[in-house]
Design a protein around this motif. Structure first.
Motif, mmCIF file in Angstrom:
data_model
loop_
_atom_site.group_PDB
_atom_site.id
_atom_site.type_symbol
_atom_site.label_atom_id
_atom_site.label_comp_id
_atom_site.label_asym_id
_atom_site.label_seq_id
_atom_site.Cartn_x
_atom_site.Cartn_y
_atom_site.Cartn_z
ATOM 1 N N THR A 159 0.869 -1.183 0.000
ATOM 2 C CA THR A 159 0.000 0.000 0.000
ATOM 3 C C THR A 159 0.900 1.226 0.000
ATOM 4 O O THR A 159 1.932 1.235 0.674
ATOM 5 C CB THR A 159 -0.912 0.023 1.237
ATOM 6 O OG1 THR A 159 -0.108 -0.063 2.412
ATOM 7 C CG2 THR A 159 -1.897 -1.131 1.221
ATOM 8 N N PRO A 160 0.536 2.268 -0.751
ATOM 9 C CA PRO A 160 1.400 3.447 -0.846
ATOM 10 C C PRO A 160 1.655 4.096 0.514
ATOM 11 O O PRO A 160 0.754 4.189 1.348
ATOM 12 C CB PRO A 160 0.613 4.402 -1.754
ATOM 13 C CG PRO A 160 -0.356 3.546 -2.472
ATOM 14 C CD PRO A 160 -0.648 2.386 -1.586
ATOM 15 N N CYS A 161 2.893 4.511 0.724
ATOM 16 C CA CYS A 161 3.325 5.272 1.906
ATOM 17 C C CYS A 161 3.260 4.485 3.213
ATOM 18 O O CYS A 161 3.286 5.072 4.288
ATOM 19 C CB CYS A 161 2.515 6.558 2.058
ATOM 20 S SG CYS A 161 2.554 7.617 0.621
ATOM 21 N N THR A 162 3.153 3.177 3.165
ATOM 22 C CA THR A 162 3.074 2.357 4.375
ATOM 23 C C THR A 162 4.088 1.227 4.295
ATOM 24 O O THR A 162 4.184 0.547 3.276
ATOM 25 C CB THR A 162 1.660 1.759 4.533
ATOM 26 O OG1 THR A 162 0.709 2.808 4.473
ATOM 27 C CG2 THR A 162 1.516 1.039 5.853
ATOM 28 N N CYS A 163 4.840 1.014 5.381
ATOM 29 C CA CYS A 163 5.820 -0.068 5.440
ATOM 30 C C CYS A 163 5.099 -1.414 5.395
ATOM 31 O O CYS A 163 4.141 -1.626 6.143
ATOM 32 C CB CYS A 163 6.647 0.060 6.726
ATOM 33 S SG CYS A 163 7.820 -1.293 6.953
ATOM 34 N N PRO A 164 5.541 -2.347 4.537
ATOM 35 C CA PRO A 164 4.857 -3.647 4.448
ATOM 36 C C PRO A 164 5.070 -4.528 5.674
ATOM 37 O O PRO A 164 4.281 -5.432 5.918
ATOM 38 C CB PRO A 164 5.473 -4.288 3.201
ATOM 39 C CG PRO A 164 6.768 -3.595 2.998
ATOM 40 C CD PRO A 164 6.613 -2.215 3.565
ATOM 41 N N ASN A 165 6.095 -4.258 6.479
ATOM 42 C CA ASN A 165 6.399 -5.107 7.632
ATOM 43 C C ASN A 165 5.747 -4.593 8.915
ATOM 44 O O ASN A 165 4.991 -5.302 9.564
ATOM 45 C CB ASN A 165 7.916 -5.221 7.801
ATOM 46 C CG ASN A 165 8.310 -6.260 8.805
ATOM 47 O OD1 ASN A 165 7.574 -7.208 9.051
ATOM 48 N ND2 ASN A 165 9.462 -6.097 9.413
ATOM 49 N N CYS A 166 6.030 -3.333 9.281
ATOM 50 C CA CYS A 166 5.558 -2.813 10.575
ATOM 51 C C CYS A 166 4.365 -1.865 10.451
ATOM 52 O O CYS A 166 3.908 -1.326 11.456
ATOM 53 C CB CYS A 166 6.706 -2.140 11.330
ATOM 54 S SG CYS A 166 7.370 -0.681 10.499
ATOM 55 N N GLU A 167 3.850 -1.635 9.237
ATOM 56 C CA GLU A 167 2.655 -0.818 8.988
ATOM 57 C C GLU A 167 2.795 0.650 9.413
ATOM 58 O O GLU A 167 1.805 1.309 9.704
ATOM 59 C CB GLU A 167 1.420 -1.433 9.668
ATOM 60 C CG GLU A 167 1.106 -2.857 9.234
ATOM 61 C CD GLU A 167 0.714 -2.961 7.772
ATOM 62 O OE1 GLU A 167 -0.026 -2.096 7.286
ATOM 63 O OE2 GLU A 167 1.168 -3.915 7.116
ATOM 64 N N VAL A 225 3.321 4.528 8.665
ATOM 65 C CA VAL A 225 3.167 5.464 7.549
ATOM 66 C C VAL A 225 4.420 6.328 7.491
ATOM 67 O O VAL A 225 4.744 7.015 8.452
ATOM 68 C CB VAL A 225 1.903 6.334 7.729
ATOM 69 C CG1 VAL A 225 1.800 7.364 6.623
ATOM 70 C CG2 VAL A 225 0.665 5.464 7.759
ATOM 71 N N PHE A 226 5.158 6.266 6.367
ATOM 72 C CA PHE A 226 6.442 6.961 6.265
ATOM 73 C C PHE A 226 6.409 8.169 5.334
ATOM 74 O O PHE A 226 7.375 8.915 5.266
ATOM 75 C CB PHE A 226 7.555 5.997 5.829
ATOM 76 C CG PHE A 226 7.348 5.378 4.472
ATOM 77 C CD1 PHE A 226 7.748 6.021 3.319
ATOM 78 C CD2 PHE A 226 6.750 4.130 4.355
ATOM 79 C CE1 PHE A 226 7.553 5.452 2.072
ATOM 80 C CE2 PHE A 226 6.555 3.542 3.115
ATOM 81 C CZ PHE A 226 6.952 4.212 1.976
ATOM 82 N N ALA A 227 5.305 8.382 4.605
ATOM 83 C CA ALA A 227 5.241 9.496 3.654
ATOM 84 C C ALA A 227 3.787 9.893 3.403
ATOM 85 O O ALA A 227 2.862 9.188 3.810
ATOM 86 C CB ALA A 227 5.908 9.103 2.335
#
Length: 83
Positions: A50-58, A60-62
């Protein structure tokens, strides 16, 4: 307003989640400053589901935004690292 050069820089950097070190992007970055934004057209490899979300720890980075008329991700400070 001027759009960024789509071919862009040759140098690529790997972008990781600062919390869990999961790879997020491989990105063609210009300059030697901090990573503030990522133009979508310069992303070489995208490891996120999903855009702007880390696939491992969920985390939101952007934020999804338009910069100079081009779609981009605006990075949240301290959420990503690059090598």
């Amino acid at each position: 307003m001027a759009k960024p050069n789509p071919k862009g820089p040759v140098r690529t950097v790997n972008i990781y989640c600062a919390k869990c070190k999961t790879p997020l992007f491989k990105y063609r970055k210009g300059g030697k400053g901090a990573l503030v934004k990522c133009f979508k057209e310069r992303i070489v490899e995208d490891h996120t589901h999903t855009p702007c979300t880390c696939p491992n720890c969920e985390v939101v980075f952007a934020r999804d935004t338009l910069i100079r008329g081009a779609p981009a991700f605006k990075m949240i400070g301290g959420k990503v690292t690059m090598k």
